[in-house]
Scaffold this motif. Structure first.
Motif, PDB file in Angstrom:
ATOM      1  N   ILE A 106       0.755  -1.052   0.060  1.00 54.06           N
ATOM      2  CA  ILE A 106      -0.158  -0.054   0.111  1.00 54.06           C
ATOM      3  C   ILE A 106       1.074   1.325  -0.102  1.00 54.06           C
ATOM      4  O   ILE A 106       1.904   1.412   0.828  1.00 54.06           O
ATOM      5  CB  ILE A 106      -0.973   0.150   1.202  1.00 54.06           C
ATOM      6  CG1 ILE A 106      -1.829  -1.264   1.055  1.00 54.06           C
ATOM      7  CG2 ILE A 106      -1.764   1.297   1.300  1.00 54.06           C
ATOM      8  CD1 ILE A 106      -2.687  -1.546   0.051  1.00 54.06           C
ATOM      9  N   GLY A 107       0.431   2.261  -0.800  1.00 53.41           N
ATOM     10  CA  GLY A 107       1.205   3.378  -0.893  1.00 53.41           C
ATOM     11  C   GLY A 107       0.680   4.299  -2.007  1.00 53.41           C
ATOM     12  O   GLY A 107      -0.279   3.970  -2.798  1.00 53.41           O
ATOM     13  N   ILE A 191       9.691  -8.122   5.439  1.00 50.81           N
ATOM     14  CA  ILE A 191       9.353  -7.164   4.235  1.00 50.81           C
ATOM     15  C   ILE A 191      10.135  -5.631   4.733  1.00 50.81           C
ATOM     16  O   ILE A 191      10.171  -5.238   5.544  1.00 50.81           O
ATOM     17  CB  ILE A 191       7.681  -6.784   4.232  1.00 50.81           C
ATOM     18  CG1 ILE A 191       7.197  -8.214   4.439  1.00 50.81           C
ATOM     19  CG2 ILE A 191       7.859  -5.924   2.991  1.00 50.81           C
ATOM     20  CD1 ILE A 191       5.473  -7.819   4.246  1.00 50.81           C
ATOM     21  N   ASP A 192      11.150  -5.463   3.354  1.00 51.68           N
ATOM     22  CA  ASP A 192      11.976  -4.414   3.916  1.00 51.68           C
ATOM     23  C   ASP A 192      11.708  -3.268   2.763  1.00 51.68           C
ATOM     24  O   ASP A 192      11.588  -3.538   1.772  1.00 51.68           O
ATOM     25  CB  ASP A 192      13.531  -4.751   3.504  1.00 51.68           C
ATOM     26  CG  ASP A 192      14.526  -3.573   3.953  1.00 51.68           C
ATOM     27  OD1 ASP A 192      14.792  -3.407   5.128  1.00 51.68           O
ATOM     28  OD2 ASP A 192      14.692  -2.921   2.681  1.00 51.68           O
ATOM     29  N   TYR A 193      11.263  -2.187   3.296  1.00 50.48           N
ATOM     30  CA  TYR A 193      10.776  -0.873   2.632  1.00 50.48           C
ATOM     31  C   TYR A 193      11.835   0.032   2.576  1.00 50.48           C
ATOM     32  O   TYR A 193      12.279   0.683   3.586  1.00 50.48           O
ATOM     33  CB  TYR A 193       9.328  -0.494   2.883  1.00 50.48           C
ATOM     34  CG  TYR A 193       8.349  -1.454   3.421  1.00 50.48           C
ATOM     35  CD1 TYR A 193       7.412  -1.625   2.165  1.00 50.48           C
ATOM     36  CD2 TYR A 193       8.275  -1.796   4.477  1.00 50.48           C
ATOM     37  CE1 TYR A 193       6.275  -2.337   2.830  1.00 50.48           C
ATOM     38  CE2 TYR A 193       6.921  -2.731   4.960  1.00 50.48           C
ATOM     39  CZ  TYR A 193       6.153  -3.022   3.867  1.00 50.48           C
ATOM     40  OH  TYR A 193       5.117  -3.820   4.279  1.00 50.48           O
ATOM     41  N   LYS A 194      12.092   0.674   1.015  1.00 47.02           N
ATOM     42  CA  LYS A 194      12.917   1.717   1.014  1.00 47.02           C
ATOM     43  C   LYS A 194      12.304   2.630  -0.135  1.00 47.02           C
ATOM     44  O   LYS A 194      11.498   2.135  -0.824  1.00 47.02           O
ATOM     45  CB  LYS A 194      14.164   1.353   0.600  1.00 47.02           C
ATOM     46  CG  LYS A 194      15.102   0.509   1.559  1.00 47.02           C
ATOM     47  CD  LYS A 194      16.639  -0.041   1.082  1.00 47.02           C
ATOM     48  CE  LYS A 194      17.308  -0.810   1.919  1.00 47.02           C
ATOM     49  NZ  LYS A 194      18.454  -1.112   1.676  1.00 47.02           N
ATOM     50  N   LEU A 205       4.167   3.193   3.765  1.00 44.83           N
ATOM     51  CA  LEU A 205       4.164   2.048   2.965  1.00 44.83           C
ATOM     52  C   LEU A 205       3.798   0.816   4.083  1.00 44.83           C
ATOM     53  O   LEU A 205       4.066   1.039   5.319  1.00 44.83           O
ATOM     54  CB  LEU A 205       5.302   1.763   2.399  1.00 44.83           C
ATOM     55  CG  LEU A 205       5.844   2.877   1.198  1.00 44.83           C
ATOM     56  CD1 LEU A 205       7.214   2.382   0.777  1.00 44.83           C
ATOM     57  CD2 LEU A 205       4.869   3.053   0.273  1.00 44.83           C
ATOM     58  N   THR A 206       2.920   0.086   3.666  1.00 40.54           N
ATOM     59  CA  THR A 206       2.549  -1.246   4.522  1.00 40.54           C
ATOM     60  C   THR A 206       2.207  -2.044   3.720  1.00 40.54           C
ATOM     61  O   THR A 206       1.939  -2.060   2.546  1.00 40.54           O
ATOM     62  CB  THR A 206       1.434  -0.666   5.428  1.00 40.54           C
ATOM     63  OG1 THR A 206       1.210  -1.798   6.563  1.00 40.54           O
ATOM     64  CG2 THR A 206       0.158  -0.570   4.811  1.00 40.54           C
ATOM     65  N   LEU A 340      -8.367 -11.081   9.464  1.00 42.04           N
ATOM     66  CA  LEU A 340      -7.945  -9.871  10.140  1.00 42.04           C
ATOM     67  C   LEU A 340      -6.524  -9.302   9.536  1.00 42.04           C
ATOM     68  O   LEU A 340      -5.969  -9.976   8.811  1.00 42.04           O
ATOM     69  CB  LEU A 340      -7.500 -10.110  11.679  1.00 42.04           C
ATOM     70  CG  LEU A 340      -6.469 -11.143  12.061  1.00 42.04           C
ATOM     71  CD1 LEU A 340      -5.151 -10.429  12.097  1.00 42.04           C
ATOM     72  CD2 LEU A 340      -6.821 -11.743  13.550  1.00 42.04           C
ATOM     73  N   CYS A 341      -6.686  -8.046   9.684  1.00 47.87           N
ATOM     74  CA  CYS A 341      -5.303  -7.485   9.101  1.00 47.87           C
ATOM     75  C   CYS A 341      -4.423  -6.595  10.248  1.00 47.87           C
ATOM     76  O   CYS A 341      -5.157  -6.183  11.070  1.00 47.87           O
ATOM     77  CB  CYS A 341      -5.801  -6.381   8.099  1.00 47.87           C
ATOM     78  SG  CYS A 341      -6.445  -6.891   6.609  1.00 47.87           S
ATOM     79  N   LEU A 342      -3.180  -6.796  10.110  1.00 49.40           N
ATOM     80  CA  LEU A 342      -2.242  -6.076  11.220  1.00 49.40           C
ATOM     81  C   LEU A 342      -1.373  -5.284  10.366  1.00 49.40           C
ATOM     82  O   LEU A 342      -0.208  -5.919   9.971  1.00 49.40           O
ATOM     83  CB  LEU A 342      -1.885  -7.090  12.079  1.00 49.40           C
ATOM     84  CG  LEU A 342      -2.694  -7.560  13.238  1.00 49.40           C
ATOM     85  CD1 LEU A 342      -2.016  -8.665  13.984  1.00 49.40           C
ATOM     86  CD2 LEU A 342      -2.887  -6.622  14.357  1.00 49.40           C
ATOM     87  N   GLU A 343      -1.625  -4.117   9.887  1.00 49.75           N
ATOM     88  CA  GLU A 343      -0.864  -3.319   8.910  1.00 49.75           C
ATOM     89  C   GLU A 343       0.104  -2.388  10.023  1.00 49.75           C
ATOM     90  O   GLU A 343      -0.306  -1.407  10.457  1.00 49.75           O
ATOM     91  CB  GLU A 343      -1.670  -2.530   8.207  1.00 49.75           C
ATOM     92  CG  GLU A 343      -2.928  -3.412   7.622  1.00 49.75           C
ATOM     93  CD  GLU A 343      -4.151  -2.490   7.108  1.00 49.75           C
ATOM     94  OE1 GLU A 343      -3.755  -1.402   6.409  1.00 49.75           O
ATOM     95  OE2 GLU A 343      -4.764  -2.945   7.413  1.00 49.75           O
TER      96      GLU A 343
END
Length: 378
Positions: A106-107, A191-194, A205-206, A340-343
């Motif tokens: 998501i972004g 999950i690595d976000y840059k 981001l998620t 369920l979601c855990l964002e």
């Protein structure tokens, strides 16, 4: 359907499919979760879309570069049987034609921004208003509808890259994003976000995976036991926008610090916040000490999911708007409370709350965050 019989039936069906496939081809075309790679091969806006598989010998994660979505997530239960613990679709057509965020990256901005408006250096920006007059998950054409450039660097790691041009969905700055999925030897998905930009912008981001740790989408998540290391949460109005200061959870139905079932909380019909969210759809402010900040335990499968993140918040959502009309994998229709979601993320509407952790990204800076989902069974 009995939760114990479901994985047995699915395993038999998958085994039969694999045997038939093996007789017809020397190359495997079916994943352990029963997905057919050919059902994900297509071209969208001139870009190739495929299905990628990560494996560590114990677990399997399937990801499509359309939206960077986790399509299936095979996890061993207490008896060693593999169960698919995420909701989704088993072909790319449904991901394209059915509006949803199953498993997606998501972004640019996960969660909501009030009326889709925010300011940077006194300049006001207007984003799409796609949810109760607000901007949700970057608008109708957020990153969950983008085709990411994919590079599988090993059996257990996938790198996804995306360029979001200046002005896309109203966001300022050219944004270059790199998300790396890595399945580790200790049964964790990292999950690595840059991200980098050439102009001041906002980034949050998620990942939007829908989890059901029973492995049976016909069973609700009401009996799953959730623990959240959070001492406060963010109350919302009936349009899901934060209404003020953070609220301490002590003495409220939102106190998950010692673990409680989702049914325990949703059973409090007098709680206005549960009515506003149609259940739980709230951001919890994490007491982050570097240890697991959230756990979910399904007593039937024995599967336990633990989450570690460096983010200040986590959006906890109890599948309130699943209504039985969406056809998912294996032909099952996803009912209310079937996941369920855990964002992990920054807070909703943070750009309009200067007192909260900032989501501003400037040139010559790097946005970098990591979330780890670890699995065990007991």
């Amino acid at each position: 359907m009995n939760k114990h019989l479901y994985p047995v039936i699915m395993s038999v069906l998958i085994l039969v499919t694999l045997i038939i496939s093996g007789c017809c081809s020397k190359n495997p075309t079916i994943t352990l979760s029963g997905l057919d790679y050919s059902d994900f091969d297509t071209v969208i806006n001139g870009k190739n879309v495929s299905l990628y598989t990560l494996s560590n010998g114990d677990m399997e994660v399937c990801i499509t570069n359309y939206g960077g979505r986790i399509v299936s997530f095979m996890v061993p239960d207490r008896d060693g049987a593999l169960r698919d613990v995420v909701l989704g679709h088993d072909n790319i057509r449904d991901y394209i034609n059915i509006d949803g965020n199953f498993g997606a990256i998501i972004g640019r901005y996960g969660n909501r921004i009030n009326h889709g408006r925010f300011k940077i250096d006194s300049i006001e920006y207007q984003l799409p208003q796609n949810n109760y007059g607000h901007c949700l998950h970057g608008g109708q054409k957020g990153f969950h509808h983008s085709v990411w450039n994919a590079s599988q660097i090993s059996d257990s790691s996938l790198v996804l890259k995306l360029h979001s041009p200046d002005g896309e969905a109203g966001f300022p700055g050219n944004l270059d994003v790199v998300v790396t999925y890595t399945l580790t030897s200790n049964n964790s998905l990292e999950i690595d976000y840059k991200a980098t930009t050439d102009k001041p912008t906002i980034v949050n981001l998620t990942n939007h995976s829908y989890f059901n740790l029973s492995g049976d989408p016909m069973c609700s998540i009401l009996d799953e036991i959730v623990t959240l290391q959070a001492s406060s949460y963010i109350p919302i109005d009936s349009t899901f926008i934060p209404i003020g200061n953070l609220v301490e959870i002590s003495g409220t139905p939102f106190d998950f610090r010692t673990g409680r079932t989702i049914a325990d909380t949703l059973g409090d019909e007098t709680e206005e916040q549960l009515r506003n969210g149609h259940g739980i759809d709230h951001n919890f402010v994490l007491d982050n000490d570097g240890s697991a900040i959230a756990t979910v335990h399904d007593s039937y499968s024995g599967i336990v999911m633990s989450i570690i993140t460096d983010q200040p918040g986590i959006q906890f959502y109890t599948g309130n708007f699943l209504d039985g009309t969406i056809r998912g994998k294996k032909g099952f229709y996803y009912a209310k409370r079937s996941a369920l979601c855990l964002e992990t993320q920054h807070f909703p509407d943070s750009p309009n709350h200067k007192e909260w952790p900032s989501t501003l990204l400037n040139p010559n800076e790097q946005y970098h965050t990591k979330t780890v989902y670890s699995f065990s069974a007991k």
